[in-house]
Write a protein that holds these residues in place. Sequence first.
Motif, PDB file in Angstrom:
ATOM      1  N   PHE A   1       2.614   4.572  -2.860  1.00 21.33           N
ATOM      2  CA  PHE A   1       3.590   3.655  -3.452  1.00 21.33           C
ATOM      3  C   PHE A   1       3.120   3.055  -4.774  1.00 21.33           C
ATOM      4  O   PHE A   1       3.936   2.605  -5.578  1.00 21.33           O
ATOM      5  CB  PHE A   1       3.977   2.556  -2.464  1.00 21.33           C
ATOM      6  CG  PHE A   1       4.869   3.050  -1.367  1.00 21.33           C
ATOM      7  CD1 PHE A   1       6.131   3.547  -1.642  1.00 21.33           C
ATOM      8  CD2 PHE A   1       4.435   3.059  -0.055  1.00 21.33           C
ATOM      9  CE1 PHE A   1       6.960   4.026  -0.648  1.00 21.33           C
ATOM     10  CE2 PHE A   1       5.253   3.531   0.957  1.00 21.33           C
ATOM     11  CZ  PHE A   1       6.524   4.013   0.661  1.00 21.33           C
ATOM     12  N   SER A   2       1.821   3.029  -5.005  1.00 24.08           N
ATOM     13  CA  SER A   2       1.315   2.476  -6.261  1.00 24.08           C
ATOM     14  C   SER A   2       1.008   3.573  -7.291  1.00 24.08           C
ATOM     15  O   SER A   2       0.442   3.281  -8.343  1.00 24.08           O
ATOM     16  CB  SER A   2       0.059   1.645  -6.004  1.00 24.08           C
ATOM     17  OG  SER A   2      -0.999   2.467  -5.575  1.00 24.08           O
ATOM     18  N   PHE A   3       1.405   4.786  -7.005  1.00 21.31           N
ATOM     19  CA  PHE A   3       1.108   5.895  -7.909  1.00 21.31           C
ATOM     20  C   PHE A   3       1.569   5.656  -9.349  1.00 21.31           C
ATOM     21  O   PHE A   3       0.801   5.911 -10.282  1.00 21.31           O
ATOM     22  CB  PHE A   3       1.701   7.200  -7.358  1.00 21.31           C
ATOM     23  CG  PHE A   3       1.349   8.402  -8.175  1.00 21.31           C
ATOM     24  CD1 PHE A   3       0.049   8.903  -8.168  1.00 21.31           C
ATOM     25  CD2 PHE A   3       2.293   9.041  -8.958  1.00 21.31           C
ATOM     26  CE1 PHE A   3      -0.289  10.009  -8.920  1.00 21.31           C
ATOM     27  CE2 PHE A   3       1.965  10.147  -9.713  1.00 21.31           C
ATOM     28  CZ  PHE A   3       0.674  10.633  -9.695  1.00 21.31           C
ATOM     29  N   PRO A   4       2.786   5.153  -9.585  1.00 17.01           N
ATOM     30  CA  PRO A   4       3.187   4.891 -10.979  1.00 17.01           C
ATOM     31  C   PRO A   4       2.266   3.893 -11.686  1.00 17.01           C
ATOM     32  O   PRO A   4       1.907   4.074 -12.853  1.00 17.01           O
ATOM     33  CB  PRO A   4       4.605   4.328 -10.851  1.00 17.01           C
ATOM     34  CG  PRO A   4       5.104   4.850  -9.552  1.00 17.01           C
ATOM     35  CD  PRO A   4       3.898   4.923  -8.661  1.00 17.01           C
ATOM     36  N   ILE A   5       1.847   2.846 -10.970  1.00 10.89           N
ATOM     37  CA  ILE A   5       0.944   1.855 -11.567  1.00 10.89           C
ATOM     38  C   ILE A   5      -0.417   2.489 -11.846  1.00 10.89           C
ATOM     39  O   ILE A   5      -1.045   2.203 -12.868  1.00 10.89           O
ATOM     40  CB  ILE A   5       0.792   0.631 -10.634  1.00 10.89           C
ATOM     41  CG1 ILE A   5       2.139  -0.063 -10.464  1.00 10.89           C
ATOM     42  CG2 ILE A   5      -0.248  -0.344 -11.158  1.00 10.89           C
ATOM     43  CD1 ILE A   5       2.147  -1.116  -9.374  1.00 10.89           C
TER      44      ILE A   5
ATOM     45  N   PHE B   1      -6.110   0.804 -11.359  1.00 13.22           N
ATOM     46  CA  PHE B   1      -5.486   0.059 -10.265  1.00 13.22           C
ATOM     47  C   PHE B   1      -6.127   0.423  -8.924  1.00 13.22           C
ATOM     48  O   PHE B   1      -6.041  -0.333  -7.957  1.00 13.22           O
ATOM     49  CB  PHE B   1      -3.973   0.313 -10.219  1.00 13.22           C
ATOM     50  CG  PHE B   1      -3.250  -0.592  -9.271  1.00 13.22           C
ATOM     51  CD1 PHE B   1      -3.051  -1.925  -9.579  1.00 13.22           C
ATOM     52  CD2 PHE B   1      -2.786  -0.121  -8.050  1.00 13.22           C
ATOM     53  CE1 PHE B   1      -2.401  -2.774  -8.699  1.00 13.22           C
ATOM     54  CE2 PHE B   1      -2.129  -0.962  -7.171  1.00 13.22           C
ATOM     55  CZ  PHE B   1      -1.936  -2.287  -7.497  1.00 13.22           C
ATOM     56  N   THR B   2      -6.800   1.548  -8.866  1.00 18.59           N
ATOM     57  CA  THR B   2      -7.519   1.943  -7.658  1.00 18.59           C
ATOM     58  C   THR B   2      -8.557   0.886  -7.269  1.00 18.59           C
ATOM     59  O   THR B   2      -8.806   0.652  -6.089  1.00 18.59           O
ATOM     60  CB  THR B   2      -8.201   3.311  -7.860  1.00 18.59           C
ATOM     61  OG1 THR B   2      -7.198   4.263  -8.208  1.00 18.59           O
ATOM     62  CG2 THR B   2      -8.919   3.774  -6.614  1.00 18.59           C
TER      63      THR B   2
ATOM     64  N   ALA C   1      -8.132  -4.691  -1.975  1.00 22.42           N
ATOM     65  CA  ALA C   1      -7.130  -4.975  -0.945  1.00 22.42           C
ATOM     66  C   ALA C   1      -7.554  -4.400   0.409  1.00 22.42           C
ATOM     67  O   ALA C   1      -7.362  -5.043   1.453  1.00 22.42           O
ATOM     68  CB  ALA C   1      -5.775  -4.412  -1.357  1.00 22.42           C
ATOM     69  N   MET C   2      -8.154  -3.222   0.419  1.00 20.20           N
ATOM     70  CA  MET C   2      -8.622  -2.621   1.670  1.00 20.20           C
ATOM     71  C   MET C   2      -9.752  -3.449   2.279  1.00 20.20           C
ATOM     72  O   MET C   2      -9.820  -3.620   3.496  1.00 20.20           O
ATOM     73  CB  MET C   2      -9.103  -1.184   1.450  1.00 20.20           C
ATOM     74  CG  MET C   2      -8.023  -0.204   1.024  1.00 20.20           C
ATOM     75  SD  MET C   2      -6.634  -0.087   2.156  1.00 20.20           S
ATOM     76  CE  MET C   2      -5.475  -1.208   1.425  1.00 20.20           C
TER      77      MET C   2
ATOM     78  N   ALA D   1     -14.233 -11.892  -4.951  1.00 23.75           N
ATOM     79  CA  ALA D   1     -15.340 -11.490  -4.075  1.00 23.75           C
ATOM     80  C   ALA D   1     -15.049 -10.115  -3.477  1.00 23.75           C
ATOM     81  O   ALA D   1     -15.937  -9.256  -3.395  1.00 23.75           O
ATOM     82  CB  ALA D   1     -15.552 -12.529  -2.972  1.00 23.75           C
ATOM     83  N   ALA D   2     -13.795  -9.896  -3.077  1.00 19.07           N
ATOM     84  CA  ALA D   2     -13.400  -8.593  -2.533  1.00 19.07           C
ATOM     85  C   ALA D   2     -13.496  -7.506  -3.602  1.00 19.07           C
ATOM     86  O   ALA D   2     -13.926  -6.382  -3.326  1.00 19.07           O
ATOM     87  CB  ALA D   2     -11.979  -8.660  -1.984  1.00 19.07           C
ATOM     88  N   PHE D   3     -13.126  -7.838  -4.825  1.00 16.31           N
ATOM     89  CA  PHE D   3     -13.169  -6.868  -5.925  1.00 16.31           C
ATOM     90  C   PHE D   3     -14.603  -6.416  -6.196  1.00 16.31           C
ATOM     91  O   PHE D   3     -14.891  -5.214  -6.238  1.00 16.31           O
ATOM     92  CB  PHE D   3     -12.550  -7.503  -7.181  1.00 16.31           C
ATOM     93  CG  PHE D   3     -12.360  -6.561  -8.323  1.00 16.31           C
ATOM     94  CD1 PHE D   3     -11.238  -5.760  -8.393  1.00 16.31           C
ATOM     95  CD2 PHE D   3     -13.302  -6.470  -9.341  1.00 16.31           C
ATOM     96  CE1 PHE D   3     -11.051  -4.889  -9.457  1.00 16.31           C
ATOM     97  CE2 PHE D   3     -13.128  -5.601 -10.400  1.00 16.31           C
ATOM     98  CZ  PHE D   3     -11.999  -4.805 -10.457  1.00 16.31           C
TER      99      PHE D   3
END
Length: 133
Positions: free
Chosen positions: A64-68, A76-77, A83-84, A106-108
Amino acid sequence: VVTVRQPCFRMTLILRLLINAVALWCAARFIDGISYTGSWQGLVGLALVFGVVNTLVRPVLSFFSFPIQIITLGLFTLVLNAAMLLLTSALATRLGVSFHISGFWAAFIGALLVSILSTILSWVVIPSDADAD
């Protein structure tokens, strides 16, 4: 001639699970805002949760985020990786595993560390042709 047997598929999965456990432990140890308190068995459980999230949820979000991802040239990956890790933290908390991430940044940073460490450890521990089995 000495031949080295390549690990079977199950052994490769176990090695990947242990590699993710080590990478998640390092993130909790070295990144402010990520914490883990528990046993090594809980850490392996955390790695299992992380693997399930990456196997089931990540492909859907990637689709769903392929265009971004195209617009950002794949950067964006990095947001998807964060997010994971946040989702893993939420699920782990619900499952009684004491893994907590205090926020997106922190997650990033944690996701960057986990990705780099798991890639390097996979290169070192798992033979390159083990995936062919």
